[in-house]
Structures are given as structure tokens and as C-alpha cells.
Design an enzyme around this catalytic site. Structure first.
Site, PDB file in Angstrom:
ATOM      1  N   CYS A 282      88.230  37.522  36.462  1.00 40.14           N
ATOM      2  CA  CYS A 282      89.309  37.878  35.528  1.00 40.14           C
ATOM      3  C   CYS A 282      89.335  39.384  35.234  1.00 40.14           C
ATOM      4  O   CYS A 282      88.439  39.888  34.551  1.00 40.14           O
ATOM      5  CB  CYS A 282      89.116  37.093  34.230  1.00 40.14           C
ATOM      6  SG  CYS A 282      90.200  37.599  32.881  1.00 40.14           S
TER       7      CYS A 282
ATOM      8  N   TYR B 227      91.321  40.950  33.232  1.00 43.14           N
ATOM      9  CA  TYR B 227      91.595  41.169  31.812  1.00 43.14           C
ATOM     10  C   TYR B 227      90.318  41.037  30.982  1.00 43.14           C
ATOM     11  O   TYR B 227      90.143  41.728  29.982  1.00 43.14           O
ATOM     12  CB  TYR B 227      92.676  40.204  31.325  1.00 43.14           C
ATOM     13  CG  TYR B 227      93.939  40.333  32.131  1.00 43.14           C
ATOM     14  CD1 TYR B 227      94.760  41.449  32.000  1.00 43.14           C
ATOM     15  CD2 TYR B 227      94.282  39.362  33.065  1.00 43.14           C
ATOM     16  CE1 TYR B 227      95.899  41.594  32.766  1.00 43.14           C
ATOM     17  CE2 TYR B 227      95.433  39.499  33.839  1.00 43.14           C
ATOM     18  CZ  TYR B 227      96.226  40.614  33.684  1.00 43.14           C
ATOM     19  OH  TYR B 227      97.350  40.752  34.448  1.00 43.14           O
ATOM     20  N   CYS B 228      89.432  40.148  31.418  1.00 43.44           N
ATOM     21  CA  CYS B 228      88.135  39.998  30.746  1.00 43.44           C
ATOM     22  C   CYS B 228      87.334  41.287  30.906  1.00 43.44           C
ATOM     23  O   CYS B 228      86.730  41.779  29.949  1.00 43.44           O
ATOM     24  CB  CYS B 228      87.354  38.830  31.343  1.00 43.44           C
ATOM     25  SG  CYS B 228      88.215  37.249  31.217  1.00 43.44           S
ATOM     26  N   LYS B 229      87.345  41.809  32.101  1.00 46.69           N
ATOM     27  CA  LYS B 229      86.615  43.042  32.411  1.00 46.69           C
ATOM     28  C   LYS B 229      87.152  44.205  31.553  1.00 46.69           C
ATOM     29  O   LYS B 229      86.395  45.069  31.119  1.00 46.69           O
ATOM     30  CB  LYS B 229      86.765  43.364  33.895  1.00 46.69           C
ATOM     31  CG  LYS B 229      85.864  44.444  34.393  1.00 46.69           C
ATOM     32  CD  LYS B 229      85.997  44.579  35.906  1.00 46.69           C
ATOM     33  CE  LYS B 229      85.012  45.571  36.445  1.00 46.69           C
ATOM     34  NZ  LYS B 229      85.059  45.676  37.903  1.00 46.69           N
TER      35      LYS B 229
ATOM     36  N   GLN C  56      85.920  43.336  27.598  1.00 51.10           N
ATOM     37  CA  GLN C  56      84.495  43.281  27.274  1.00 51.10           C
ATOM     38  C   GLN C  56      83.925  44.588  26.709  1.00 51.10           C
ATOM     39  O   GLN C  56      83.151  44.540  25.747  1.00 51.10           O
ATOM     40  CB  GLN C  56      83.693  42.788  28.473  1.00 51.10           C
ATOM     41  CG  GLN C  56      83.941  41.315  28.707  1.00 51.10           C
ATOM     42  CD  GLN C  56      83.459  40.801  30.037  1.00 51.10           C
ATOM     43  OE1 GLN C  56      83.054  41.549  30.916  1.00 51.10           O
ATOM     44  NE2 GLN C  56      83.525  39.484  30.205  1.00 51.10           N
TER      45      GLN C  56
END
Length: 167
Positions: A61, A63-65, A68
């Protein structure tokens, strides 16, 4: 003035949500238990009495990266409150190593793996989805955004770090 009004409205929304959460057991974070990549058992109960940022994500993902680093920044900013980030990896590709990905990015938070059932338990539809859980175990705020400039993220942290209210 527009920025102030926007922040004020967000704050009022969080306060309203938090007020209803404190009076409603329906907002209690569901309990779960998972294994880490190394095979250690972790659960929400391990963080009882602590404010928790519960972050559902996947290694694939983007967007997660993007999100975070902001979550880590908020944890570091409020580290003296005992706040914790707990991640749950789900919907992974075969052979994915979520904790290795987190470590390679320079982060120290723990990740439960194979969290598809827990994601379903929380009603998570996609990544990233992040829950802000207060010291009483109540979900104060849920975000599905990866917008690191979103002021709601820090406002949610400020809500969950408040001292536990006596009954």
C-alpha cells in the site's frame, strides 16, 4: 481565518465524537489477538490503559507508506504519554514480511500479521485505516486518509492521551 474555522470545526467534531464515545460502550475497541512475523502473540489487552494508534495496513500500500512517518512523528511528539502504535497487516501478498518492511523504513512499532479477521472485526474496508483508542479502550476517531497534513490526526492523538476518567 478559513484555516482557523476549519480547525475549530474539526475540533468540535472530535469533541462531539469523544463525548458520545465516553457514554457509549458500543465504541469500545474490539479485542483481538494475533501473531507477529516472529511468532510472538500480541493482543489489544497488552496495551490496556495506554492510548493506542491502531494502524491497519499492507506492505503493497503506497498510501500506508505515506502515512506511517506522520504516525511515528505523532508518537515521538507525545512519547511521554505512553502512546503506542500497533499495526495490523492484512490482505497481504504471499510471502510478504510486514515487520521487515517496517524495520527497513526505520520504524520500531510492532505489526501483527495475517490480520484479515481483525480487519473484518473492525469493519476495515481498505488501507490505510487507523483507529485512535483512548486509555479506556474506546475508539475516539477513525481515519481512512493518508493525508499527513490532516489536523484531525493530531487532534485525535490529543484526545486519546488525556488521563483516564474515573467512573
Amino acid at each position: 481565518m478559513k484555516a482557523f474555522l476549519s480547525i475549530f470545526l474539526i475540533f468540535i467534531g472530535l469533541m462531539s465524537f469523544n463525548a458520545s464515545a465516553s457514554n457509549n460502550k458500543a465504541n469500545q475497541a474490539p479485542h483481538w489477538t494475533l501473531k507477529t512475523q516472529a511468532g510472538k502473540t500480541i493482543s489489544l489487552a497488552d496495551y490496556q490503559g495506554k492510548p493506542v494508534i491502531l494502524h491497519f495496513w499492507a506492505t503493497w500500500c503506497p498510501y500506508c507508506k505515506k502515512l506511517q512517518p506522520k504516525l511515528v512523528e505523532l508518537k515521538e511528539k507525545y512519547q511521554d504519554t505512553g502512546i503506542e502504535i500497533v499495526a495490523i497487516s492484512f490482505s497481504e501478498d504471499e510471502g510478504a514480511k510486514p515487520q521487515d518492511s517496517i524495520t527497513q523504513r526505520g520504524y520500531q512499532f510492532i505489526t501483527g500479521v495475517e490480520g484479515d479477521k481483525v480487519a473484518n472485526l473492525y469493519g476495515v474496508k481498505g488501507t490505510p485505516t487507523t483507529f485512535f483508542i483512548n486509555r479506556s479502550g474506546q475508539v475516539v476517531f477513525k481515519s481512512t486518509s493518508s493525508n499527513i497534513a490532516d489536523p484531525q490526526l493530531e487532534l485525535a492523538v490529543k484526545e486519546i492521551i488525556k488521563p483516564k476518567q474515573a467512573l
